[in-house]
Design a protein around this motif. Structure first.
Motif, PDB file in Angstrom:
ATOM      1  N   LEU A   1      10.374   0.288  11.649  1.00 30.68           N
ATOM      2  CA  LEU A   1      10.348  -1.107  12.103  1.00 30.68           C
ATOM      3  C   LEU A   1      10.051  -2.091  10.974  1.00 30.68           C
ATOM      4  CD1 LEU A   1       8.170  -0.604  15.342  1.00 30.68           C
ATOM      5  CD2 LEU A   1      10.653  -0.436  15.132  1.00 30.68           C
ATOM      6  N   LEU A   2      10.126  -1.632   9.720  1.00 28.94           N
ATOM      7  CA  LEU A   2       9.681  -2.460   8.596  1.00 28.94           C
ATOM      8  C   LEU A   2      10.451  -3.779   8.501  1.00 28.94           C
ATOM      9  CD1 LEU A   2       8.968  -0.004   5.639  1.00 28.94           C
ATOM     10  CD2 LEU A   2       7.346  -1.236   7.084  1.00 28.94           C
ATOM     11  N   THR A   3      11.762  -3.729   8.671  1.00 34.83           N
ATOM     12  CA  THR A   3      12.560  -4.958   8.513  1.00 34.83           C
ATOM     13  C   THR A   3      12.201  -6.010   9.555  1.00 34.83           C
ATOM     14  OG1 THR A   3      14.367  -3.713   7.519  1.00 34.83           O
ATOM     15  CG2 THR A   3      14.885  -5.899   8.380  1.00 34.83           C
ATOM     16  N   PRO A   4      12.241  -5.692  10.864  1.00 38.79           N
ATOM     17  CA  PRO A   4      11.854  -6.707  11.846  1.00 38.79           C
ATOM     18  C   PRO A   4      10.388  -7.123  11.731  1.00 38.79           C
ATOM     19  CG  PRO A   4      12.211  -4.587  12.920  1.00 38.79           C
ATOM     20  CD  PRO A   4      12.733  -4.465  11.528  1.00 38.79           C
ATOM     21  N   LEU A   5       9.511  -6.181  11.373  1.00 41.64           N
ATOM     22  CA  LEU A   5       8.104  -6.535  11.186  1.00 41.64           C
ATOM     23  C   LEU A   5       7.931  -7.549  10.073  1.00 41.64           C
ATOM     24  CD1 LEU A   5       6.260  -3.097  11.521  1.00 41.64           C
ATOM     25  CD2 LEU A   5       5.590  -5.191  12.682  1.00 41.64           C
ATOM     26  N   SER A   6       8.569  -7.286   8.930  1.00 43.26           N
ATOM     27  CA  SER A   6       8.411  -8.179   7.784  1.00 43.26           C
ATOM     28  C   SER A   6       8.976  -9.563   8.074  1.00 43.26           C
ATOM     29  CB  SER A   6       9.086  -7.570   6.551  1.00 43.26           C
ATOM     30  OG  SER A   6      10.482  -7.438   6.750  1.00 43.26           O
ATOM     31  N   LYS A   7      10.119  -9.622   8.733  1.00 45.08           N
ATOM     32  CA  LYS A   7      10.724 -10.915   9.062  1.00 45.08           C
ATOM     33  C   LYS A   7       9.867 -11.699  10.041  1.00 45.08           C
ATOM     34  CE  LYS A   7      15.545  -9.605   8.216  1.00 45.08           C
ATOM     35  NZ  LYS A   7      16.890  -9.391   8.833  1.00 45.08           N
ATOM     36  N   SER A   8       9.376 -11.020  11.060  1.00 51.82           N
ATOM     37  CA  SER A   8       8.584 -11.690  12.087  1.00 51.82           C
ATOM     38  C   SER A   8       7.253 -12.204  11.561  1.00 51.82           C
ATOM     39  CB  SER A   8       8.350 -10.734  13.254  1.00 51.82           C
ATOM     40  OG  SER A   8       7.463 -11.278  14.201  1.00 51.82           O
ATOM     41  N   LEU A   9       6.620 -11.430  10.672  1.00 53.05           N
ATOM     42  CA  LEU A   9       5.294 -11.774  10.178  1.00 53.05           C
ATOM     43  C   LEU A   9       5.328 -12.551   8.868  1.00 53.05           C
ATOM     44  CD1 LEU A   9       3.602  -8.359  10.964  1.00 53.05           C
ATOM     45  CD2 LEU A   9       3.238 -10.509  12.190  1.00 53.05           C
ATOM     46  N   GLY A  10       6.522 -12.727   8.300  1.00 51.44           N
ATOM     47  CA  GLY A  10       6.652 -13.514   7.080  1.00 51.44           C
ATOM     48  C   GLY A  10       6.091 -12.845   5.853  1.00 51.44           C
ATOM     49  N   VAL A  11       6.226 -11.502   5.763  1.00 55.99           N
ATOM     50  CA  VAL A  11       5.781 -10.771   4.576  1.00 55.99           C
ATOM     51  C   VAL A  11       6.947  -9.941   4.059  1.00 55.99           C
ATOM     52  CG1 VAL A  11       3.382 -10.672   5.336  1.00 55.99           C
ATOM     53  CG2 VAL A  11       4.941  -8.812   5.957  1.00 55.99           C
ATOM     54  N   SER A  12       6.823  -9.477   2.820  1.00 59.71           N
ATOM     55  CA  SER A  12       7.888  -8.650   2.262  1.00 59.71           C
ATOM     56  C   SER A  12       7.880  -7.266   2.907  1.00 59.71           C
ATOM     57  CB  SER A  12       7.699  -8.507   0.747  1.00 59.71           C
ATOM     58  OG  SER A  12       6.552  -7.726   0.464  1.00 59.71           O
ATOM     59  N   VAL A  13       8.985  -6.546   2.743  1.00 57.59           N
ATOM     60  CA  VAL A  13       9.076  -5.193   3.292  1.00 57.59           C
ATOM     61  C   VAL A  13       8.017  -4.293   2.649  1.00 57.59           C
ATOM     62  CG1 VAL A  13      10.531  -3.134   3.435  1.00 57.59           C
ATOM     63  CG2 VAL A  13      11.510  -5.387   3.890  1.00 57.59           C
ATOM     64  N   GLY A  14       7.818  -4.455   1.340  1.00 60.11           N
ATOM     65  CA  GLY A  14       6.816  -3.653   0.655  1.00 60.11           C
ATOM     66  C   GLY A  14       5.415  -3.889   1.194  1.00 60.11           C
ATOM     67  N   VAL A  15       5.091  -5.144   1.440  1.00 59.92           N
ATOM     68  CA  VAL A  15       3.774  -5.476   1.999  1.00 59.92           C
ATOM     69  C   VAL A  15       3.645  -4.928   3.419  1.00 59.92           C
ATOM     70  CG1 VAL A  15       2.273  -7.359   2.744  1.00 59.92           C
ATOM     71  CG2 VAL A  15       3.451  -7.495   0.534  1.00 59.92           C
ATOM     72  N   ALA A  16       4.711  -5.037   4.194  1.00 59.65           N
ATOM     73  CA  ALA A  16       4.689  -4.494   5.554  1.00 59.65           C
ATOM     74  C   ALA A  16       4.450  -2.993   5.536  1.00 59.65           C
ATOM     75  CB  ALA A  16       5.998  -4.813   6.267  1.00 59.65           C
ATOM     76  N   GLY A  17       4.960  -2.324   4.507  1.00 58.85           N
ATOM     77  CA  GLY A  17       4.762  -0.883   4.389  1.00 58.85           C
ATOM     78  C   GLY A  17       3.313  -0.481   4.206  1.00 58.85           C
ATOM     79  N   LEU A  18       2.456  -1.425   3.841  1.00 56.35           N
ATOM     80  CA  LEU A  18       1.031  -1.127   3.711  1.00 56.35           C
ATOM     81  C   LEU A  18       0.406  -0.749   5.050  1.00 56.35           C
ATOM     82  CD1 LEU A  18      -0.135  -3.943   1.248  1.00 56.35           C
ATOM     83  CD2 LEU A  18       0.183  -1.509   0.751  1.00 56.35           C
TER      84      LEU A  18
END
Length: 408
Positions: A39-56
């Motif tokens: 879910l990294l792509t939709p998570l990052s877009k929705s929360l306004g963070v990069s994919v790498g940061v979302a991966g944390l």
């Protein structure tokens, strides 16, 4: 039936239902931990963070699961294990619910840290709980059933979460997982029998175990090498197949599902073979893993070759995964939960380190280098096990202090 087995299993059917409830617990813990991967792509877009940061989200939970578990297991050493597991599932339920409604990423990350501590404690106590509630002669089989939750999560859980997100959104996915976690909590509270704490060990004693117990120390080293090698290579199997076999995303999804099915089959087979030869099961599994990596490097540039390699890899991983749990039990039967907390710390930390080292190799040497990284470390684990001379091959059902004495 012996008195000990009567106490362990007043009702065989209900006991195995309890094992099923613990397996379901593993399923919701692991799918929650790995769900952000899909879910990294939709998570990052929705929360306004990069994919790498979302991966944390994955990294934070994994690190917390590894580093916190020895302390929490020691601090809760006198708590009834059914109550403790119910509490862990309550934390998971609340964490998934908070994630589903969280307005910002920092709150999600903090929540994932808390869920990571709960996840780590489950890995330390879950298998031993299942092995306590059934007749002792079936302990290895109970462990195999619980560990099959890993494959179920890989084959069913993660893809299902991705499908739910595709038709709704990522918040709905975590809300549904909160509901699933709650259902599992109810099942555990209703079905799993009361399990007073055993093997009470303080924090100092937990970390002193590998100092005093040479066999456990060796087992932990074997696990460290195996996990570093496996996850260092497996983390980058997608880019490897894309580069070497020109694989499409659909093909990669299929072979990863096949890998998960292979893991379930290998885990099931090992559930029977570890009692006959724990050492042999582990060695055969590692040899298979090495062969799979070499096959992937040799014939993995075609789809058929990649499928063969991933099937063998999954089968071997399932066997090795169960064997290392039984090896930990054999090395420290009187302090199994404490030993498993160290195992969990080593395992989860090495997942993160394997991915880190593998990433460095990919960035600076090339994606094919991670295969050789996996080969070298898996071979080191195999050689260490082959060179270790324990007096007899110990099964989980018959362990004595004499069995644990190392040979010269």
């Amino acid at each position: 039936m012996p008195v000990q087995e009567q106490e362990r299993s007043p009702s065989a059917f209900k006991a195995w239902l309890g094992v099923a409830a613990i397996t379901a617990s593993l399923f919701v813990f692991l799918t929650t931990e790995l769900m952000p991967v899909g879910l990294l792509t939709p998570l990052s877009k929705s929360l306004g963070v990069s994919v790498g940061v979302a991966g944390l989200m994955v990294t934070a939970q994994g690190v917390a699961a590894g580093l916190g578990v020895p302390f929490i297991v020691a601090w809760t050493r006198r708590v009834n294990r059914r109550l403790l597991l119910s509490t862990l599932l309550a934390v998971l339920t609340l964490g998934n619910l908070i994630t589903s409604v969280s307005p910002n990423y920092p709150l999600i990350l903090a929540t994932r840290l808390c869920m990571g501590f709960a996840s780590g404690v489950f890995w330390a106590i879950g298998v031993s709980m299942a092995m306590r509630i059934i007749p002792e002669r079936h302990a290895s089989r109970a462990a195999a059933v619980v560990m099959s939750g890993i494959s179920i999560a890989t084959v069913v859980g993660i893809p299902l979460g991705t499908i739910v997100e595709a038709h709704t959104n990522w918040r709905t996915t975590f809300a549904i997982w909160a509901g699933l976690s709650l259902l599992v909590l109810v099942a555990v509270a209703a079905i799993v029998p009361s399990l007073p704490s055993e093997n009470a060990v303080s924090v100092r004693e937990v970390f002193g175990l590998p100092v005093r117990n040479g066999q456990l120390r060796t087992v932990l080293l074997i696990v460290i090498f195996f996990v570093l090698g496996h996850f260092g290579a497996y983390t980058f199997v997608r880019p490897y197949l894309e580069d070497e076999a020109s694989a499409t995303s659909t093909f990669i999804t299929v072979v990863l599902i096949i890998f998960g099915v292979g893991g379930a089959v290998g885990n099931f087979i090992a559930g029977y073979t570890v009692n006959r030869s724990l050492r042999g099961t582990f060695i055969v599994g590692l040899v298979g893993l090495l062969a799979a990596l070499l096959l992937l490097r040799g014939i993995g540039d075609g789809e058929a070759g990649a499928v063969v390699a991933l099937v063998l890899w999954g089968l071997s991983f399932g066997a090795v995964q169960l064997s290392q749990v039984n090896m930990t039990l054999a090395a420290a039967p009187e302090t199994f939960e404490a030993a498993m907390s160290l195992n969990t710390m080593a395992y989860n930390t090495c997942i993160a380190l394997g991915a880190l080292f593998g990433g460095l190799f990919v960035d600076h040497v090339g994606v094919t280098s991670v295969i050789w990284f996996g080969v070298v470390l898996a071979a080191a684990s195999l050689l260490l096990r082959l060179s270790t001379g324990w007096r007899k091959d110990i099964s989980t059902s018959t362990v004595s202090e004499d069995d644990l004495a190392p040979t010269a």
